[in-house]
Write an enzyme that holds these catalytic residues in place. Structure first.
Site, PDB file in Angstrom:
ATOM      1  N   GLU A  87      43.956  39.267  49.921  1.00  0.00           N
ATOM      2  CA  GLU A  87      43.512  38.108  50.688  1.00  0.00           C
ATOM      3  C   GLU A  87      44.636  37.663  51.613  1.00  0.00           C
ATOM      4  O   GLU A  87      45.815  37.751  51.264  1.00  0.00           O
ATOM      5  CB  GLU A  87      43.135  36.963  49.757  1.00  0.00           C
ATOM      6  CG  GLU A  87      41.979  37.256  48.814  1.00  0.00           C
ATOM      7  CD  GLU A  87      41.674  36.073  47.927  1.00  0.00           C
ATOM      8  OE1 GLU A  87      40.902  35.196  48.357  1.00  0.00           O
ATOM      9  OE2 GLU A  87      42.223  36.012  46.817  1.00  0.00           O
ATOM     10  N   HIS A 147      36.959  41.027  38.007  1.00  0.00           N
ATOM     11  CA  HIS A 147      36.646  41.754  39.239  1.00  0.00           C
ATOM     12  C   HIS A 147      37.157  43.193  39.228  1.00  0.00           C
ATOM     13  O   HIS A 147      36.405  44.146  39.405  1.00  0.00           O
ATOM     14  CB  HIS A 147      37.247  41.036  40.444  1.00  0.00           C
ATOM     15  CG  HIS A 147      36.693  39.679  40.682  1.00  0.00           C
ATOM     16  ND1 HIS A 147      35.427  39.317  40.316  1.00  0.00           N
ATOM     17  CD2 HIS A 147      37.227  38.590  41.281  1.00  0.00           C
ATOM     18  CE1 HIS A 147      35.215  38.058  40.665  1.00  0.00           C
ATOM     19  NE2 HIS A 147      36.290  37.599  41.248  1.00  0.00           N
ATOM     20  N   LYS A 155      27.057  24.342  47.145  1.00  0.00           N
ATOM     21  CA  LYS A 155      26.775  24.207  48.579  1.00  0.00           C
ATOM     22  C   LYS A 155      27.189  25.430  49.384  1.00  0.00           C
ATOM     23  O   LYS A 155      26.529  25.765  50.376  1.00  0.00           O
ATOM     24  CB  LYS A 155      27.454  22.952  49.131  1.00  0.00           C
ATOM     25  CG  LYS A 155      28.973  23.023  49.231  1.00  0.00           C
ATOM     26  CD  LYS A 155      29.538  21.720  49.790  1.00  0.00           C
ATOM     27  CE  LYS A 155      31.065  21.760  49.903  1.00  0.00           C
ATOM     28  NZ  LYS A 155      31.603  20.481  50.386  1.00  0.00           N
ATOM     29  N   LYS A 185      47.447  37.090  47.184  1.00  0.00           N
ATOM     30  CA  LYS A 185      47.176  36.162  48.273  1.00  0.00           C
ATOM     31  C   LYS A 185      48.296  36.232  49.308  1.00  0.00           C
ATOM     32  O   LYS A 185      49.400  36.670  49.020  1.00  0.00           O
ATOM     33  CB  LYS A 185      47.041  34.737  47.732  1.00  0.00           C
ATOM     34  CG  LYS A 185      45.802  34.563  46.851  1.00  0.00           C
ATOM     35  CD  LYS A 185      45.595  33.122  46.456  1.00  0.00           C
ATOM     36  CE  LYS A 185      44.289  32.960  45.676  1.00  0.00           C
ATOM     37  NZ  LYS A 185      43.112  33.242  46.502  1.00  0.00           N
ATOM     38  N   ASP A 212      29.823  37.900  37.747  1.00  0.00           N
ATOM     39  CA  ASP A 212      30.973  38.342  38.524  1.00  0.00           C
ATOM     40  C   ASP A 212      30.445  38.617  39.928  1.00  0.00           C
ATOM     41  O   ASP A 212      29.773  39.615  40.162  1.00  0.00           O
ATOM     42  CB  ASP A 212      31.584  39.608  37.922  1.00  0.00           C
ATOM     43  CG  ASP A 212      32.834  40.071  38.668  1.00  0.00           C
ATOM     44  OD1 ASP A 212      33.063  39.585  39.789  1.00  0.00           O
ATOM     45  OD2 ASP A 212      33.571  40.912  38.136  1.00  0.00           O
ATOM     46  N   HIS A 213      30.726  37.705  40.870  1.00  0.00           N
ATOM     47  CA  HIS A 213      30.078  37.811  42.177  1.00  0.00           C
ATOM     48  C   HIS A 213      30.472  39.065  42.941  1.00  0.00           C
ATOM     49  O   HIS A 213      29.782  39.477  43.875  1.00  0.00           O
ATOM     50  CB  HIS A 213      30.369  36.567  43.030  1.00  0.00           C
ATOM     51  CG  HIS A 213      31.794  36.445  43.477  1.00  0.00           C
ATOM     52  ND1 HIS A 213      32.740  35.737  42.762  1.00  0.00           N
ATOM     53  CD2 HIS A 213      32.433  36.935  44.552  1.00  0.00           C
ATOM     54  CE1 HIS A 213      33.897  35.793  43.395  1.00  0.00           C
ATOM     55  NE2 HIS A 213      33.741  36.509  44.482  1.00  0.00           N
TER      56      HIS A 213
END
Length: 511
Positions: free
Chosen positions: A235, A259, A33, A359, A196-197
């Protein structure tokens, strides 16, 4: 493109993709989604999808095809990257189908075969199937084995069958090797697309064009002119609702072998014979094999791990890692990792690559900073110049994609003074803002059979080989000081010391 019966015209962005059915395992989950369906919509809007196209969702959640269509009709409004044009969405919605069932149940694959045959007949998809495994990693091999038993991966009569596998691909070298062996019992390597986006982002793709399409950079892209390379993927968010996954992964497994190593290879690789998939991946694999595996002593001195504690982010108090949902109160899982790599080949001998990710850091950014060696001081001995700012090339991948180059220029006036000047380019300014999830290019390439941006089996295993010794040492020696950095900072002090020992510092820490 206006209705289901309207012929899609060729796009300026590229040729229309081939006829196919996209099957999404895990279609009721977040990835579908938030990323996959919005990416499909964007491809349709850019006229890159064929008229002969359909989507079959498969998940355990009980739902009808009408319910599935209604679900995405609502969710696309929330997760689309731009306003929705009703005619385009209606065209997609008429091509959505759903099957509910357990991934281990052979019956669901028989029903899937029936649904694919229906799509072929209804939409003219010609027997070409793209299977996307948007599931937990434990299902990867099991789903592929079941697809093989059902005959759904068998290519014949000119049709193709491809499988996209999400990360993480294994959790160490042994499991990655085992997963490769299991999948290759069913599929040929050319049918497997390990996604791997990160590689769907424009700046990542532009690295090759920037390096090899401009004559002024490649001659200085080596140890003679480059001092070091920094790669940061930071992040500001915590683990949020992914605590269960993250506890079994940690920052190293989650980000580094896939990544960050992909970015390292694109920066460091030799010019490929062509930009076809295998020539590009051959050169990337050479880089991974040229990264020496660290000894246990080197792990202790060249690798840093951290875990965030509570702190303030933009004036708001945020919790520490150990108090996040799904996290053990005494967890030793790292939320930050930094280390120093070397590449043992002629081009990069003695040029350190510093990489870090984490993070709850001070800034949300992914960038590659290439610092060049300082110019000689001799011409400036009789001037007020005390030090020269080294040239710095920065490739910004996220969130503001672009490239900047820093160089020295004389400050106006009678005295010779040098100031740092930045030439900056942003994609949005020059080419307009192209809305994207980061998955459009990857899905389109898979449909077209272009695997250049996907990892090959040997690349996956080579990446895990590099970090195996780190994982082993960290498992044998639990951290003594977790948590060791407040949320909203740039990580533990040892990360800064990693560079300071070499007379360097992290670039972003000054901003």
């Amino acid at each position: 493109m206006t209705t289901a019966g309207t012929e899609i015209q060729a796009s300026e962005a590229g040729p229309v993709g081939p006829a196919c059915v996209m099957v999404i395992f895990g279609a009721s989950g977040d990835l579908a989604k938030r990323k996959l369906i919005p990416a499909i919509y964007n491809l349709a809007k850019r006229n890159l999808l064929p008229r002969e196209f359909a989507i079959v969702g498969v998940a355990r959640e009980e739902m009808s095809t009408d319910g599935f269509r209604h679900k995405f009709r609502s969710e696309i409004q929330e997760f689309a990257t731009a306003s929705i044009e009703s005619d385009i969405w209606e065209w997609i919605e008429q091509r959505l189908y759903y099957l509910s069932g357990d991934f281990d149940n052979p019956q669901i694959y028989n029903l899937l075969g029936d649904s694919l045959a229906h799509a072929d007949k209804q939409h003219g998809t010609q027997g070409n199937y793209l299977f996307y495994l948007a599931t937990a990693p434990s299902f990867f091999s099991r789903i592929i084995q079941q697809l093989g038993v059902a005959g759904l991966t068998h290519e014949k009569d000119g049709c193709w069958r491809r499988v996209i596998v999400e990360k993480p691909f294994g959790r160490d070298l042994e499991s990655a090797r085992s997963l490769n062996e299991e999948i290759l019992q069913v599929l040929h390597e050319r049918q497997i697309y390990r996604i791997d986006h990160y590689l769907g982002k424009e700046t990542v793709q532009n690295i090759l064009a920037f390096r090899f399409g401009n004559g002024i950079f490649e001659p200085i892209w080596n140890r003679r002119y480059i001092d070091h390379v920094q790669i940061t993927a930071s992040e500001t968010v915590g683990v949020e609702q992914r605590g269960g996954y993250y506890e079994g992964s940690g920052a190293l497994r989650d980000m580094v072998p896939n990544h960050l190593f992909q970015l390292v290879t694109l920066i460091a690789m030799e010019p490929p014979l062509s930009f076809d998939a295998d020539p590009v991946r051959n050169e990337q694999a050479k880089i991974l094999h040229a990264i020496p595996q660290l000894t246990p002593e080197e792990v202790l001195h060249r690798c840093v791990r951290g875990q965030y504690e509570e702190g303030k982010m933009d004036g708001v108090q945020v919790p520490g890692y150990r108090t996040e949902p799904g996290i053990a109160s005494d967890s030793n899982t790292e939320s930050f990792v930094a280390f120093k790599l070397n590449i043992d080949n002629w081009r990069w001998a003695d040029v350190p690559f510093y990489i870090r990710t984490g993070k709850r850091l001070a800034k949300r950014i992914t960038e590659i900073a290439i610092q060049f060696r300082r110019a000689p001081f001799m011409p400036f001995r009789k001037t007020a110049v005390e030090k020269l700012t080294p040239n710095l090339l920065v490739l910004r991948i996220h969130p503001d994609e672009g490239i900047s180059l820093r160089f020295g220029a004389k400050v106006p006036g009678p005295v010779v003074r040098l100031g740092a000047v930045d030439m900056a380019f942003e994609y949005a300014d020059y080419f307009g803002c192209t809305v994207s999830t980061g998955y459009e290019r990857l899905l389109y390439d898979c449909m077209c059979g272009d695997a250049a941006l996907f990892q090959r089996a040997d690349m996956v295993e080579a990446g895990w080989r590099v970090v195996t010794s780190v994982l082993d040492v960290w498992k044998a020696l639990p951290p003594r000081s977790f948590p060791n950095y407040p949320a909203g900072t740039w990580g533990p002090p040892e990360s800064d010391q990693l560079l300071e020992r070499d007379g360097r510092h992290w670039r972003l820490n000054d901003e």
